[in-house]
Write an enzyme that holds these catalytic residues in place. Structure first.
Site, PDB file in Angstrom:
ATOM      1  N   VAL A 473       0.846  -1.205   0.000  1.00 16.05           N
ATOM      2  CA  VAL A 473       0.000   0.000   0.000  1.00 16.05           C
ATOM      3  C   VAL A 473       0.877   1.249   0.000  1.00 16.05           C
ATOM      4  O   VAL A 473       0.598   2.237   0.676  1.00 16.05           O
ATOM      5  CB  VAL A 473      -0.977   0.004   1.197  1.00 16.05           C
ATOM      6  CG1 VAL A 473      -2.059  -1.024   1.006  1.00 16.05           C
ATOM      7  CG2 VAL A 473      -0.253  -0.224   2.511  1.00 16.05           C
ATOM      8  N   ALA A 505      -2.325  -5.634   2.958  1.00 19.25           N
ATOM      9  CA  ALA A 505      -1.102  -5.950   3.697  1.00 19.25           C
ATOM     10  C   ALA A 505      -0.005  -4.988   3.303  1.00 19.25           C
ATOM     11  O   ALA A 505       0.074  -4.530   2.158  1.00 19.25           O
ATOM     12  CB  ALA A 505      -0.662  -7.387   3.425  1.00 19.25           C
ATOM     13  N   LYS A 579       8.072  -7.569 -10.410  1.00 22.03           N
ATOM     14  CA  LYS A 579       8.730  -8.237 -11.539  1.00 22.03           C
ATOM     15  C   LYS A 579       9.536  -9.474 -11.146  1.00 22.03           C
ATOM     16  O   LYS A 579      10.066 -10.169 -12.005  1.00 22.03           O
ATOM     17  CB  LYS A 579       9.671  -7.245 -12.247  1.00 22.03           C
ATOM     18  CG  LYS A 579       8.956  -6.159 -13.003  1.00 22.03           C
ATOM     19  CD  LYS A 579       9.914  -5.228 -13.687  1.00 22.03           C
ATOM     20  CE  LYS A 579      10.451  -4.167 -12.761  1.00 22.03           C
ATOM     21  NZ  LYS A 579       9.452  -3.179 -12.333  1.00 22.03           N
ATOM     22  N   GLY A 664       8.706  10.251  -7.572  1.00 25.34           N
ATOM     23  CA  GLY A 664       8.146   8.899  -7.534  1.00 25.34           C
ATOM     24  C   GLY A 664       8.408   8.058  -8.753  1.00 25.34           C
ATOM     25  O   GLY A 664       7.712   7.066  -8.992  1.00 25.34           O
ATOM     26  N   ASP A 678      16.689  -3.343 -13.673  1.00 23.36           N
ATOM     27  CA  ASP A 678      15.249  -3.328 -13.879  1.00 23.36           C
ATOM     28  C   ASP A 678      14.906  -3.457 -15.365  1.00 23.36           C
ATOM     29  O   ASP A 678      13.984  -4.177 -15.752  1.00 23.36           O
ATOM     30  CB  ASP A 678      14.664  -2.038 -13.307  1.00 23.36           C
ATOM     31  CG  ASP A 678      13.161  -2.098 -13.183  1.00 23.36           C
ATOM     32  OD1 ASP A 678      12.654  -3.046 -12.550  1.00 23.36           O
ATOM     33  OD2 ASP A 678      12.485  -1.211 -13.728  1.00 23.36           O
ATOM     34  N   LYS A 682      12.935  -6.493 -17.597  1.00 29.75           N
ATOM     35  CA  LYS A 682      11.826  -6.228 -18.518  1.00 29.75           C
ATOM     36  C   LYS A 682      12.058  -6.861 -19.886  1.00 29.75           C
ATOM     37  O   LYS A 682      11.158  -7.472 -20.463  1.00 29.75           O
ATOM     38  CB  LYS A 682      11.600  -4.722 -18.642  1.00 29.75           C
ATOM     39  CG  LYS A 682      11.118  -4.078 -17.351  1.00 29.75           C
ATOM     40  CD  LYS A 682      10.989  -2.570 -17.483  1.00 29.75           C
ATOM     41  CE  LYS A 682      10.514  -1.929 -16.182  1.00 29.75           C
ATOM     42  NZ  LYS A 682      10.394  -0.463 -16.284  1.00 29.75           N
TER      43      LYS A 682
END
Length: 814
Positions: A473, A505, A579, A664, A678, A682
């Site tokens: 969250v 959670a 991922k 962000g 990262d 992908k």
């Protein structure tokens, strides 16, 4: 003439009995009426318990009998005026003294025979009917009390006696025609043998008593008054949106009652069905409700599927072996063996190859049934011609009932499809030759889920319930919850989905609530939740066994990703923004894909590449339509594209990266973005989704970060970025001198993949990307010279959350 039967809940208290009196009085004003009453709610079970205690030499039966006596005395005192109580109180005490005498005898002998038990439990109806009759007398309502034991004749099969209608019908007719009354009261459930021994008609037998009276008298109608407003489309204790069935045929009602619809006792229908007497099921506590009319032939426009029902505590016995094939008589021998032990067979199914036959019986009868079958087929089992009898406990039967089903193809397909999608395994299937029911044997623990799934499929076409659990969250998770809250009305109106968040959670707490969490005020519930433990969360979620469940992971946690398999194996759809799973070892990636396929659910991870862009979905569409991908070229990091679009030497590279993190666009540790790890994940995922077997170690990564930037924590990382500012400025100046732009590019071709910083000229498809945009170029058999291009914002909590939202909808609408 009409017959009204009132169940135990209808006469449970003095106030309830007053309702019964009013209904009986009103009915008798219209036409002569027979009122049949059950024992006060819970009394029959209490009498059985007292008898068993006495047989076990447990003297506490006396205390239990005293409680029963006091309950009836209290009802009389609350119901009748003081002037009319004396005789009735005396009668109650007389009956209770007789009860105690019977139990004293049982206590002395240490034995409770079926005959004695029948006499013992008969007092429940005798007491209640006498109290009702006394209350009518107190109101000066003319009536006559009839002793069912003097009118209904049965055999001596105590506990479930068979009625001798040849004797019974004329006795009932004579008793009623010989009396000049408009209202009669009779105890249900009880009868007697020809020599006068008290018998009972089976649990629920008061319904049967009423039907016997109605059939004997040729009544205009029979009314069964209970605590629900008719037969329901499903058990309302299991299905919140169950609704009354307005009209139903005798045959459908028999099927539903056989398979557990408690509102009607199965044998009840026979006496009235033979004469075409309408049967109404009404609610004592809501007499204005229409209820259910059971009749010969309801209107043809009624629903194809009329109702759902279930029986719990079922055991499945299976006899199989090559020695059965082509040899007649095995079925006859099996049923004869079970009949000798008085075992009732609920369901039968046999394979077309004659290699096996399965029967479902009540769990209470399972041991006797197994022993009978083992003894009957012992020689064949010993000789190896048959396998040892297979037994499976803790099962249930769920039945779909409807007289019109035989004329509508696809009903069974919808039924099995709905169950399969929700991970409900079917142990056995049976369909009656009349095609009025389709019965499935499933695990007992799946009954609530199965009934709700099927009710939703056949009776709630307007809305489908979806249950979602969200792990994570943070920025994306909060945005997703906001989007879900805003779209609730639209989802219900446009997609007919009621999407309920039943679990949340974070790294420290979790909360589950099958009724759904408040999307506008979820934080207090999460803060008050349990300490986060993924194993416990998964176990509790699976124990809830909710239909149409979606598990959503918006973390970057390897631990959470490791928990997908048991969820998929229980047909819980998984939507992963994370991922880790799709870029893990190829064997694990393939296993998760296979689990989703095998258990008829979804494993979706569109946001693994391109955030909210439809990259993976488009790739899958290409492959499904027969295209083949040869080459992929892409900018897959919104973070890196933002950084290189904003770095021009006027500010330090570290400042630009810090801005990206503040807005962000980066992972909590920006090095995951800047090292290219990262991006490598992908392109690996895209290659795998294209059908290639690649591992992370197969991706060549040309990193542009100096090695010292990777040491220490995030603060040290920023310090090293500042130290190496000349390095980053040099990269920019070299590209700018040639009129080029820096792009961190991922590519795949010829079963090889690589990621790295490139300087691209103005004519390149990836040159003009703005801000945090991503772009993917697919070169395929159909897109050879001009690639298929997908371009747009590739980072940001809002767009990522929208991509997750889209995957959730795909998961539940597939």
């Amino acid at each position: 003439m009409q017959v009204l039967k009132f169940g135990g809940s209808s006469v449970a208290t003095a106030d309830n009995i007053k309702r019964v009196l009013a209904l009986a009085h009103a009915a008798a004003q219209r036409t002569p009426t027979v009122v049949v009453v059950s024992a006060l709610s819970g009394v029959t079970d209490a009498l059985i318990d007292a008898g068993r205690r006495a047989a076990a030499a447990d003297a506490s039966y006396r205390e239990h009998l005293q409680v029963l006596e006091q309950r009836h005395l209290d009802v009389v005192r609350s119901l009748l005026p003081i002037t009319g109580q004396s005789a009735v109180l005396s009668l109650v005490k007389t009956y209770c003294n007789e009860l105690e005498s019977i139990c004293d005898g049982v206590f002395a002998l240490g034995e409770l025979s079926a005959r004695t038990l029948d006499r013992l439990v008969s007092y429940g109806e005798l007491l209640s009917s006498r109290v009702v009759a006394a209350a009518l007398a107190a109101q000066d309502t003319p009536h006559q009390w009839l002793d069912s034991r003097q009118l209904i004749r049965t055999d001596a099969h105590y506990g479930h006696a068979a009625v001798d209608f040849t004797t019974t019908n004329p006795q009932i007719q004579a008793a009623v025609s010989g009396a000049d009354a408009a209202l009669y009261v009779a105890p249900g459930f009880v009868a007697a043998t020809h020599d006068g021994s008290t018998t009972t008609l089976g649990r629920g037998g008061s319904d049967y008593t009423a039907a016997i009276f109605a059939g004997a008298l040729g009544a205009e109608q029979l009314e069964i008054w209970t605590d629900v407003s008719g037969m329901m489309t499903a058990d309302p204790r299991l299905v919140r949106h169950a609704r009354p069935i307005p009209r139903i045929s005798y045959q459908e009602a028999m099927e539903l009652s056989h398979f557990g619809a408690k509102v009607l006792y199965p044998p009840t229908i026979q006496p009235v069905m033979r004469q075409g007497i309408p049967l109404w099921i009404k609610n004592t506590f809501a007499p204005e409700d229409e209820g259910t009319l059971v009749e010969v032939a309801p209107p043809a426009h009624q629903a194809t599927v009329r109702g759902l029902s279930s029986i719990g505590a079922v055991t499945l016995l299976r006899l199989e072996g090559g020695g059965m094939v082509g040899i007649p008589g095995f079925s006859r021998r099996l049923f004869a063996a079970l009949a000798r032990e008085q075992v009732n067979v609920i369901l039968i199914t046999q394979s077309s190859s004659e290699h096996s036959i399965s029967v479902a019986v009540n769990k209470a009868d399972a041991a006797r049934a197994q022993q009978a079958a083992d003894e009957e087929f012992g020689p064949e089992i010993s000789a190896g011609r048959l396998d040892p009898l297979y037994r499976e406990d803790d099962l249930a039967i769920v039945a779909l009932v409807g007289e019109q089903m035989k004329d509508h193809p696809g009903i069974s397909g919808r039924m099995f499809g709905a169950l399969g999608t929700n991970g409900i395994n079917i142990r056995a299937i049976a369909q009656g030759s009349s095609e009025k029911n389709i019965s499935t044997v499933i695990r007992q623990q799946d009954v609530r889920k199965a009934i709700n799934v099927l009710h939703e499929t056949f009776f709630e076409a307007t809305t489908r319930q979806v249950n979602m659990v969200l792990v994570g969250v943070g920025n994306v998770g909060r945005k997703l919850l906001d989007q879900l809250a805003r779209q609730q009305t639209w989802l219900r109106e446009k997609l007919r989905l009621n999407l309920r968040v039943v679990g949340l959670a974070n790294s420290s707490r979790f909360v589950l609530d099958e009724e759904g969490l408040d999307l506008h005020n979820w934080k207090p519930a999460l803060e008050a939740g349990q300490p986060m433990n993924l194993t416990e969360l998964t176990a509790e979620l699976l124990a809830l066994n909710l239909r149409n469940t979606v598990f959503v992971d918006v973390t970057a946690s390897a631990d959470v990703a490791a928990g997908y398999a048991p969820l998929l194996a229980r047909s819980v759809a998984v939507v992963a923004c994370n991922k880790v799973a799709a870029s893990s070892a190829y064997a694990e990636y393939a296993r998760l894909k296979a689990l989703a396929h095998d258990f008829n659910t979804q494993f979706l991870f569109e946001t693994n590449v391109g955030a909210g862009l439809p990259v993976i979905g488009t790739l899958n569409d290409l492959l499904r339509s027969g295209d083949e991908v040869h080459h992929i070229e892409a900018v897959l990091s919104g973070t890196l594209n933002f950084v290189f679009n904003n770095y021009d030497g006027t500010r330090s590279f570290a400042e630009v990266v810090r801005q990206a993190q503040d807005e962000g666009y980066t992972e909590p540790d920006p090095r995951l973005d800047l090292t290219g790890v990262d991006v490598a994940r992908k392109i690996l995922i895209l290659a795998r989704e294209s059908g290639r077997t690649l591992e992370m170690s197969d991706i060549h990564n040309d990193s542009f970060l100096p090695a010292s930037c990777l040491e220490g924590d995030v603060a040290a990382f920023y310090e090293q970025l500042a130290v190496h500012e000349p390095h980053f400025r040099g990269l920019y100046d070299a590209a700018a001198a040639n009129g080029q732009k820096l792009r961190f590019v991922a590519s795949y071709a010829d079963d090889k993949a690589r990621v790295g910083l490139q300087s691209l000229a103005p004519g390149h498809d990836l040159y003009s990307l703005q801000g945090k945009d991503n772009a993917v170029l697919f070169y395929t058999n159909r897109y050879v010279e001009q690639p298929l291009v997908i371009k747009g914002a590739g980072a940001g909590a809002d767009v990522t959350a929208s991509g997750v939202f889209a995957d959730i909808l795909r998961a539940v609408q597939s």
